[in-house]
Design a protein around this motif. Sequence first.
Motif, PDB file in Angstrom:
ATOM      1  N   LYS A 279       0.824  -1.209   0.000  1.00  0.00           N
ATOM      2  CA  LYS A 279       0.000   0.000   0.000  1.00  0.00           C
ATOM      3  C   LYS A 279       0.863   1.267   0.000  1.00  0.00           C
ATOM      4  N   VAL A 280       1.924   1.261   0.807  1.00  0.00           N
ATOM      5  CA  VAL A 280       2.799   2.436   0.879  1.00  0.00           C
ATOM      6  C   VAL A 280       3.453   2.686  -0.474  1.00  0.00           C
ATOM      7  N   VAL A 281       3.941   1.639  -1.106  1.00  0.00           N
ATOM      8  CA  VAL A 281       4.589   1.787  -2.414  1.00  0.00           C
ATOM      9  C   VAL A 281       3.574   2.265  -3.458  1.00  0.00           C
ATOM     10  N   GLU A 282       2.354   1.740  -3.419  1.00  0.00           N
ATOM     11  CA  GLU A 282       1.316   2.155  -4.370  1.00  0.00           C
ATOM     12  C   GLU A 282       1.001   3.641  -4.276  1.00  0.00           C
ATOM     13  N   THR A 283       1.033   4.196  -3.072  1.00  0.00           N
ATOM     14  CA  THR A 283       0.701   5.615  -2.908  1.00  0.00           C
ATOM     15  C   THR A 283       1.839   6.529  -3.334  1.00  0.00           C
ATOM     16  N   GLY A 284       3.043   5.995  -3.426  1.00  0.00           N
ATOM     17  CA  GLY A 284       4.200   6.825  -3.739  1.00  0.00           C
ATOM     18  C   GLY A 284       4.644   7.670  -2.556  1.00  0.00           C
ATOM     19  N   ALA A 285       4.283   7.255  -1.360  1.00  0.00           N
ATOM     20  CA  ALA A 285       4.628   8.008  -0.160  1.00  0.00           C
ATOM     21  C   ALA A 285       6.134   8.009   0.071  1.00  0.00           C
ATOM     22  N   ALA A 286       6.627   9.132   0.575  1.00  0.00           N
ATOM     23  CA  ALA A 286       8.038   9.238   0.961  1.00  0.00           C
ATOM     24  C   ALA A 286       8.206   8.982   2.450  1.00  0.00           C
ATOM     25  N   ALA A 287       7.106   9.116   3.186  1.00  0.00           N
ATOM     26  CA  ALA A 287       7.136   8.904   4.631  1.00  0.00           C
ATOM     27  C   ALA A 287       5.747   8.464   5.080  1.00  0.00           C
ATOM     28  N   VAL A 288       5.696   7.855   6.252  1.00  0.00           N
ATOM     29  CA  VAL A 288       4.421   7.404   6.805  1.00  0.00           C
ATOM     30  C   VAL A 288       4.378   7.645   8.311  1.00  0.00           C
ATOM     31  N   ILE A 289       3.163   7.736   8.799  1.00  0.00           N
ATOM     32  CA  ILE A 289       2.908   7.715  10.233  1.00  0.00           C
ATOM     33  C   ILE A 289       1.889   6.611  10.452  1.00  0.00           C
ATOM     34  N   PHE A 290       2.265   5.629  11.246  1.00  0.00           N
ATOM     35  CA  PHE A 290       1.349   4.558  11.580  1.00  0.00           C
ATOM     36  C   PHE A 290       0.587   4.935  12.836  1.00  0.00           C
ATOM     37  N   ALA A 291      -0.599   4.390  12.979  1.00  0.00           N
ATOM     38  CA  ALA A 291      -1.388   4.630  14.187  1.00  0.00           C
ATOM     39  C   ALA A 291      -2.319   3.460  14.400  1.00  0.00           C
ATOM     40  N   HIS A 292      -2.568   3.169  15.644  1.00  0.00           N
ATOM     41  CA  HIS A 292      -3.628   2.220  15.973  1.00  0.00           C
ATOM     42  C   HIS A 292      -4.168   2.550  17.352  1.00  0.00           C
ATOM     43  N   ASN A 293      -5.318   2.004  17.631  1.00  0.00           N
ATOM     44  CA  ASN A 293      -5.953   2.261  18.908  1.00  0.00           C
ATOM     45  C   ASN A 293      -5.881   1.025  19.787  1.00  0.00           C
ATOM     46  N   HIS A 294      -5.979   1.246  21.074  1.00  0.00           N
ATOM     47  CA  HIS A 294      -6.124   0.170  22.040  1.00  0.00           C
ATOM     48  C   HIS A 294      -7.501   0.336  22.677  1.00  0.00           C
ATOM     49  N   PRO A 295      -8.463  -0.504  22.297  1.00  0.00           N
ATOM     50  CA  PRO A 295      -9.809  -0.381  22.855  1.00  0.00           C
ATOM     51  C   PRO A 295      -9.842  -0.493  24.386  1.00  0.00           C
ATOM     52  N   SER A 296      -8.821  -1.087  24.973  1.00  0.00           N
ATOM     53  CA  SER A 296      -8.754  -1.175  26.435  1.00  0.00           C
ATOM     54  C   SER A 296      -8.610   0.205  27.061  1.00  0.00           C
ATOM     55  N   GLY A 297      -8.157   1.177  26.276  1.00  0.00           N
ATOM     56  CA  GLY A 297      -7.974   2.529  26.778  1.00  0.00           C
ATOM     57  C   GLY A 297      -6.555   2.835  27.212  1.00  0.00           C
ATOM     58  N   VAL A 298      -5.713   1.818  27.334  1.00  0.00           N
ATOM     59  CA  VAL A 298      -4.325   2.003  27.776  1.00  0.00           C
ATOM     60  C   VAL A 298      -3.446   2.126  26.537  1.00  0.00           C
ATOM     61  N   PRO A 299      -2.837   3.304  26.314  1.00  0.00           N
ATOM     62  CA  PRO A 299      -2.094   3.513  25.071  1.00  0.00           C
ATOM     63  C   PRO A 299      -0.638   3.044  25.091  1.00  0.00           C
ATOM     64  N   GLU A 300      -0.238   2.330  26.093  1.00  0.00           N
ATOM     65  CA  GLU A 300       1.148   1.861  26.171  1.00  0.00           C
ATOM     66  C   GLU A 300       1.429   0.841  25.071  1.00  0.00           C
ATOM     67  N   PRO A 301       2.562   0.980  24.362  1.00  0.00           N
ATOM     68  CA  PRO A 301       2.892   0.005  23.317  1.00  0.00           C
ATOM     69  C   PRO A 301       3.249  -1.348  23.920  1.00  0.00           C
ATOM     70  N   SER A 302       2.720  -2.389  23.306  1.00  0.00           N
ATOM     71  CA  SER A 302       3.046  -3.756  23.727  1.00  0.00           C
ATOM     72  C   SER A 302       4.333  -4.186  23.034  1.00  0.00           C
ATOM     73  N   GLN A 303       4.876  -5.308  23.451  1.00  0.00           N
ATOM     74  CA  GLN A 303       6.060  -5.848  22.771  1.00  0.00           C
ATOM     75  C   GLN A 303       5.737  -6.166  21.315  1.00  0.00           C
ATOM     76  N   ALA A 304       4.515  -6.650  21.063  1.00  0.00           N
ATOM     77  CA  ALA A 304       4.104  -6.934  19.684  1.00  0.00           C
ATOM     78  C   ALA A 304       4.062  -5.646  18.854  1.00  0.00           C
TER      79      ALA A 304
END
Length: 167
Positions: free
Chosen positions: A103-128
Amino acid sequence: MKKPQLSLPLEPDHMRRADLPQSDRELVANAIRCLEQKYLVKQDCLTNPEATRDYLKLRLYGLHYEVFACLYLDNRHRVIRYEELFRGTIDGASVHPREVLRKVVETGAAAVIFAHNHPSGVPEPSQADLRLTQRLREGLSLFDVRVIDHMIVGDGEAVSMAERGVL
């Protein structure tokens, strides 16, 4: 030059948390439209981490399921498009690096920002989360695409991996 697109429809009201009043849902919808219009009309660069954080919080807060999304940026960090790539369940989403890279290559993007939500409400990144971000970063580096950040949205706040020094 292609006009940037941030045109995903908002989640239907029944997909948002039930405790979010209708007036707040309307406020969120209006705020998203205002931010999208600003980026579309002026082609502003995402140089302000707070504006990016606020936009992603508006997009991802209050969902009962996990969403992994991407902001595709050009070489001046102007928004090309926002896109939800994967949807999961209450405690996770399967993210396929091969599809993200495609998808990134298809858009021709030079940079990206990834994001996701944690429905639990705790925004700490997991090891995964950390492993996935590193894998995506390594894969995209082969295409000279920079991963600017990976933000995790929880209840009312978002954690930036870049600010934490993980990226």
